[in-house]
Design an enzyme around this catalytic site. Structure first.
Site, PDB file in Angstrom:
ATOM      1  CD  GLU A  15       1.975  -5.314  -3.648  1.00 34.70           C
ATOM      2  OE1 GLU A  15       2.722  -5.879  -4.463  1.00 34.70           O
ATOM      3  OE2 GLU A  15       2.079  -4.112  -3.342  1.00 34.70           O
ATOM      4  NE  ARG A  40       9.281   1.865  -5.770  1.00 26.54           N
ATOM      5  CZ  ARG A  40       8.765   0.753  -5.269  1.00 26.54           C
ATOM      6  NH1 ARG A  40       8.224   0.770  -4.074  1.00 26.54           N
ATOM      7  NH2 ARG A  40       8.793  -0.378  -5.954  1.00 26.54           N
ATOM      8  CD  GLU A  75       5.193   0.820  -7.965  1.00 26.02           C
ATOM      9  OE1 GLU A  75       5.395   0.486  -9.147  1.00 26.02           O
ATOM     10  OE2 GLU A  75       4.960   0.010  -7.055  1.00 26.02           O
ATOM     11  NE  ARG A  78      11.032  -0.292  -2.530  1.00 29.37           N
ATOM     12  CZ  ARG A  78      10.863   0.877  -1.893  1.00 29.37           C
ATOM     13  NH1 ARG A  78      10.462   0.897  -0.631  1.00 29.37           N
ATOM     14  NH2 ARG A  78      11.092   2.016  -2.509  1.00 29.37           N
ATOM     15  CB  CYS A  86       3.849  -7.514  -7.109  1.00 27.13           C
ATOM     16  SG  CYS A  86       4.565  -6.525  -8.447  1.00 27.13           S
ATOM     17  NE  ARG A 143       8.593  -3.940   0.596  1.00 25.57           N
ATOM     18  CZ  ARG A 143       8.524  -4.549  -0.571  1.00 25.57           C
ATOM     19  NH1 ARG A 143       8.885  -5.820  -0.697  1.00 25.57           N
ATOM     20  NH2 ARG A 143       8.118  -3.903  -1.656  1.00 25.57           N
ATOM     21  NE  ARG A 196       4.912  -6.361   0.716  1.00 28.05           N
ATOM     22  CZ  ARG A 196       4.708  -5.355  -0.120  1.00 28.05           C
ATOM     23  NH1 ARG A 196       4.710  -4.115   0.318  1.00 28.05           N
ATOM     24  NH2 ARG A 196       4.499  -5.594  -1.405  1.00 28.05           N
ATOM     25  CB  THR A 215       8.370  -6.103  -8.778  1.00 25.81           C
ATOM     26  OG1 THR A 215       7.431  -5.777  -7.750  1.00 25.81           O
ATOM     27  CG2 THR A 215       7.791  -5.727 -10.135  1.00 25.81           C
TER      28      THR A 215
END
Length: 388
Positions: free
Chosen positions: A254, A338, A343, A309, A300, A155, A258, A302
């Site tokens: 988020e 994870r 997460e 990811r 974010c 993703r 995505r 990260t």
């Protein structure tokens, strides 16, 4: 029903910092007195806590004093927007979010050291390479016999240019973004052709089934809620799912978008190619926010850079029985481990979610290769442990 109401109340309380800072701005360029007091109180409690977050480590008194009165030029975001999740949740790993794209520069004295530590030495002087997807066909199936890998997912996140991130989006912004994203995804053709389903008015049984099948996100993450990501829920949120159910797009979870490709088994290259095709098709209709130094900008820090990811749901029973060895291997291959649902979740049935840790400093192709080689190394180590 009672539990649902209790959860919603808890989320509202956790999101109080972010909610106040959004609704009670003073004139543009100034920080409201109440927001400043809230910021001071939050910083004091964080400093006194036993938090091991990157936020606490890098938000020194000196940096706090330097940044606390600053705001972003276009959206009037404050430092409290950035740190609200971390000061509400002392058990955060990072604890820092960007309320809008400009925050990465206005509050760079805080974001840059966090980015450098998380992304393994991506320094202030470094620059994200130009996008280079390459070909997923270069990567062989990681588990052709299906002994270890349950499923594979790749993703990436994208932000639509001209809009802030969750803490500063108005209800009208959410609806406008949803309309634009819905128009883009429903025009996809071929293997990407599918249906957009808004969360508003969605049948509860369908919603629960989509969540159970790992297609749909859900409300309830306290870290995101206290960062201001659950405001106006479920307005403007939704999911696009293609007919084969192996390509989906999340709207306003988020990040604004995505883009996710997934399927059973370990054919990472095939899954990656599908995601790339979807990203490129959507990029022709939507203008994504990309910074020359940091790459694609996301809520974010990260997820900056490529924002990619790549992950597998995998069973490695022997390695998982030796946590120290597992951690050593994960560090060696730059992988993140994870729980089954990602997460802040637990591993169910011995299935872990393992992904690339780095998003920055490498091209998209290089990141997929790093993750591919890492998972291959873990499988080899599991086989050795079995025969030992």
């Amino acid at each position: 029903m009672l539990l649902h109401s209790k959860l919603r109340l808890e989320l509202q309380l956790l999101g109080r910092c972010a909610q106040l800072v959004v609704n009670r701005h003073a004139s543009k360029g100034n920080v409201d007195k109440e927001v400043m007091e809230q910021m001071e109180e939050g910083f004091k409690k964080l400093a006194e806590s036993k938090s091991k977050s990157l936020l606490k480590k890098h938000l020194t008194k000196e940096i706090f004093e330097k940044l606390k009165a600053k705001t972003t030029p276009s959206f009037n975001s404050t430092l409290l927007h950035c740190i609200s999740s971390g000061v509400c949740n002392h058990d955060s790993g990072v604890g820092l979010y960007a309320p809008d794209p400009e925050a990465y520069k206005v509050f760079a004295d805080l974001f840059d050291p966090v980015i450098e530590e998380y992304h393994k030495c991506f320094k202030k002087t470094d620059k994200q390479p130009a996008t280079a997807f390459g070909k997923g066909a270069d990567f062989e199936n990681l588990d052709p016999d299906g002994h270890f890998i349950v499923s594979t997912r790749v993703r990436c996140g994208r932000a639509v240019k001209g809009y802030p991130f969750n803490p500063c989006l108005t209800e009208a912004d959410y609806l406008e973004l949803e309309s634009k994203i819905c128009g883009a995804v429903t025009s996809l053709t071929g293997e990407y052709k599918g249906k957009y389903m808004p969360l508003t008015g969605m049948d509860k049984c369908l919603q629960e089934q989509l969540i159970e099948d790992h297609y749909l996100f859900k409300e309830g993450d306290r870290f995101l809620a206290s960062a201001g990501a659950s405001r106006f829920w479920p307005t403007g949120r939704g999911i696009f799912l293609n007919s084969a159910k192996n390509f989906l797009v999340w709207c306003n979870e988020e990040d604004h978008i995505r883009i996710i490709s997934m399927e059973k088994g370990g054919d990472l290259g095939k899954v990656y190619d599908r995601m790339v095709g979807g990203v490129e098709a959507l990029g022709k209709q939507l203008q994504f926010n990309r910074d020359e130094r940091l790459g694609f900008l996301t809520f974010c820090p990260t997820n900056l850079g490529t924002s990619i990811r790549a992950s597998v749901h995998i069973k490695l029973p022997n390695l998982m029985c030796d946590p120290d060895e597992m951690k050593k291997l994960a560090d060696k291959y730059r992988l993140q481990i994870r729980g089954t649902s990602g997460e802040h979740s637990e591993a169910k049935g011995g299935v872990h979610d393992i992904s690339n840790q780095r998003r920055m400093g490498l091209t998209e192709y290089e990141i997929i290769k790093e993750m591919h080689d890492g998972i291959k190394g873990l499988i080899e180590a599991e086989c050795k442990a079995r025969s030992a």
